[in-house]
Design a protein around this motif. Structure first.
Motif, short mmCIF file in Angstrom:
data_model
loop_
_atom_site.label_atom_id
_atom_site.label_comp_id
_atom_site.label_asym_id
_atom_site.label_seq_id
_atom_site.Cartn_x
_atom_site.Cartn_y
_atom_site.Cartn_z
N ARG A 103 0.83 -1.21 0.00
CA ARG A 103 0.00 0.00 0.00
C ARG A 103 0.86 1.25 0.00
O ARG A 103 0.51 2.25 -0.62
N TYR A 104 1.99 1.22 0.70
CA TYR A 104 2.91 2.36 0.70
C TYR A 104 3.59 2.49 -0.65
O TYR A 104 3.80 3.60 -1.15
N SER A 105 3.99 1.37 -1.24
CA SER A 105 4.66 1.40 -2.55
C SER A 105 3.76 2.01 -3.61
O SER A 105 4.21 2.79 -4.45
N ILE A 106 2.48 1.64 -3.59
CA ILE A 106 1.53 2.19 -4.54
C ILE A 106 1.39 3.69 -4.36
O ILE A 106 1.41 4.47 -5.31
N LYS A 107 1.28 4.12 -3.11
CA LYS A 107 1.11 5.54 -2.83
C LYS A 107 2.36 6.34 -3.24
O LYS A 107 2.25 7.41 -3.85
N ILE A 108 3.53 5.82 -2.92
CA ILE A 108 4.79 6.52 -3.25
C ILE A 108 4.93 6.69 -4.75
O ILE A 108 5.21 7.79 -5.25
N SER A 109 4.75 5.61 -5.51
CA SER A 109 4.93 5.67 -6.96
C SER A 109 3.85 6.54 -7.61
O SER A 109 4.15 7.32 -8.53
N ALA A 110 2.61 6.44 -7.14
CA ALA A 110 1.52 7.23 -7.72
C ALA A 110 1.73 8.72 -7.50
O ALA A 110 1.56 9.54 -8.42
N ILE A 111 2.12 9.10 -6.30
CA ILE A 111 2.34 10.51 -5.99
C ILE A 111 3.57 11.04 -6.72
O ILE A 111 3.56 12.17 -7.24
N ALA A 112 4.62 10.24 -6.82
CA ALA A 112 5.84 10.68 -7.51
C ALA A 112 5.56 10.96 -8.99
O ALA A 112 5.96 12.01 -9.52
N LEU A 113 4.88 10.05 -9.65
CA LEU A 113 4.61 10.21 -11.09
C LEU A 113 3.62 11.35 -11.35
O LEU A 113 3.83 12.17 -12.25
N SER A 114 2.56 11.41 -10.57
CA SER A 114 1.55 12.45 -10.78
C SER A 114 2.10 13.84 -10.48
O SER A 114 1.81 14.81 -11.19
N SER A 115 2.91 13.95 -9.43
CA SER A 115 3.46 15.26 -9.07
C SER A 115 4.43 15.75 -10.14
O SER A 115 4.51 16.95 -10.41
N LEU A 116 5.17 14.82 -10.76
CA LEU A 116 6.08 15.21 -11.85
C LEU A 116 5.31 15.80 -13.02
O LEU A 116 5.68 16.84 -13.56
N LEU A 117 4.22 15.16 -13.40
CA LEU A 117 3.40 15.64 -14.51
C LEU A 117 2.77 16.99 -14.19
O LEU A 117 2.74 17.89 -15.04
N ILE A 118 2.27 17.15 -12.98
CA ILE A 118 1.64 18.41 -12.59
C ILE A 118 2.67 19.53 -12.57
O ILE A 118 2.40 20.65 -13.03
N MET A 119 3.86 19.24 -12.04
CA MET A 119 4.91 20.26 -11.98
C MET A 119 5.28 20.74 -13.39
O MET A 119 5.37 21.95 -13.64
N LEU A 120 5.47 19.80 -14.31
CA LEU A 120 5.82 20.18 -15.68
C LEU A 120 4.69 20.98 -16.33
O LEU A 120 4.94 21.95 -17.05
N TYR A 170 -5.11 11.49 0.04
CA TYR A 170 -6.50 11.23 0.44
C TYR A 170 -7.24 10.44 -0.64
O TYR A 170 -7.94 9.47 -0.33
N LEU A 171 -7.07 10.84 -1.90
CA LEU A 171 -7.76 10.15 -3.00
C LEU A 171 -7.29 8.71 -3.15
O LEU A 171 -8.10 7.81 -3.38
N ILE A 172 -5.98 8.50 -3.02
CA ILE A 172 -5.45 7.14 -3.14
C ILE A 172 -6.00 6.25 -2.04
O ILE A 172 -6.32 5.07 -2.27
N ASP A 173 -6.13 6.79 -0.84
CA ASP A 173 -6.71 6.02 0.26
C ASP A 173 -8.17 5.66 -0.02
O ASP A 173 -8.64 4.59 0.37
N ARG A 174 -8.88 6.55 -0.71
CA ARG A 174 -10.30 6.29 -0.98
C ARG A 174 -10.50 5.27 -2.10
O ARG A 174 -11.50 4.56 -2.10
N ILE A 175 -9.60 5.23 -3.08
CA ILE A 175 -9.80 4.36 -4.25
C ILE A 175 -8.87 3.17 -4.25
O ILE A 175 -8.68 2.52 -5.26
N ARG A 176 -8.25 2.87 -3.11
CA ARG A 176 -7.32 1.76 -3.03
C ARG A 176 -8.03 0.46 -3.39
O ARG A 176 -9.22 0.29 -3.12
N PRO A 177 -7.29 -0.48 -3.98
CA PRO A 177 -7.91 -1.76 -4.35
C PRO A 177 -8.48 -2.49 -3.14
O PRO A 177 -8.03 -2.30 -2.02
N ALA A 178 -9.48 -3.32 -3.38
CA ALA A 178 -10.12 -4.07 -2.30
C ALA A 178 -9.08 -4.95 -1.60
O ALA A 178 -8.26 -5.59 -2.24
#
Length: 232
Positions: free
Chosen positions: A103-120, A219-227
């Motif tokens: 669950r931490y690995s998913i959150k770390i990778s998702a935030i890292a990739l999304s933040s890079l795109l938003i920053m650019l 917060y969003l990742i916590d809400r939509i995490r896989p079952a």
């Protein structure tokens, strides 16, 4: 909430709801303040053309310039660069995968990739050029918001969330670690101003929008995490 007439099981549920409510209030507070701060900074810089704070920050940083300080700032700024943050994110993901805490690995990778795109995307949107007076050598790319500040908040901020939610560290150790991480973040931000590759408003905006996206995405990742995947 009056818990005197509740069963032990009901009290546990009530305690969890109370903790969740407090966490949500804190999250909403930080999110609102950070987003409002970013909007105000962008409005002042690009609409009102008020950049006095940038000049004052450069003047202050210039008063501290020395060969020794410059070497220290170069060392500190490395910890906010992609040369450090990319492998750091990967290693942290691998670490939690090995501990079977995906669950931490998913959150770390998702935030890292999304933040890079938003920053650019934000850099292209605002299209602010770098300061013309770099202390050492010019930095590539656009200036607003600071990528070092943005990406550092997303990585180190998530690290702070993980530290805060872990049960093992002693409370005193937790606070020591959190304070050290905050100090590192502030030093990374100041290093960009000292080296004159970012304006003060770039750094402040990076911290604000980075915090906004960190807490929103977390917060969003916590809400939509896989079952079956526990909350991180």
């Amino acid at each position: 909430m009056d818990q005197t007439n509740l069963s032990p099981q009901e009290r546990k549920v009530a305690d969890k709801v109370l903790i969740l409510s407090k966490d949500l209030i804190i999250l909403l507070g930080i999110f609102t303040i950070s987003l409002f701060g970013f909007v105000v900074i962008a409005f002042r810089v690009f609409y009102l053309d008020k950049t006095g704070a940038d000049n004052k920050a450069f003047d202050f940083a210039h008063s501290l310039v020395s060969d020794k300080t410059t070497k220290i700032m170069e060392f500190i700024t490395f910890f906010g660069s992609h040369y450090f943050l990319i492998p750091a994110n990967i290693l942290l993901c691998v670490y939690f995968l090995l501990r079977k805490r995906s669950r931490y690995s998913i959150k770390i990778s998702a935030i890292a990739l999304s933040s890079l795109l938003i920053m650019l995307g934000l850099k292209l949107l605002f299209n602010r050029h770098r300061p013309l007076i770099p202390l050492l050598e010019p930095a590539r790319g656009l200036s607003f918001p600071s990528g070092h500040a943005f990406m550092s908040v997303c990585f180190y901020g998530l690290l702070m969330i993980i530290i805060w939610r872990e049960e093992r560290p002693h409370p005193v150790l937790k606070w020591v670690l959190l304070i050290l991480v905050v100090m590192l973040l502030l030093c990374i931000g100041f290093s960009r101003i000292y080296l004159r590759v970012h304006y003060f408003t770039d750094v402040l905006a990076g911290f604000c929008i980075g915090s906004t996206w960190l807490f929103l995405s977390s917060y969003l990742i916590d809400r939509i995490r896989p079952a079956g995947l526990k909350k991180a």
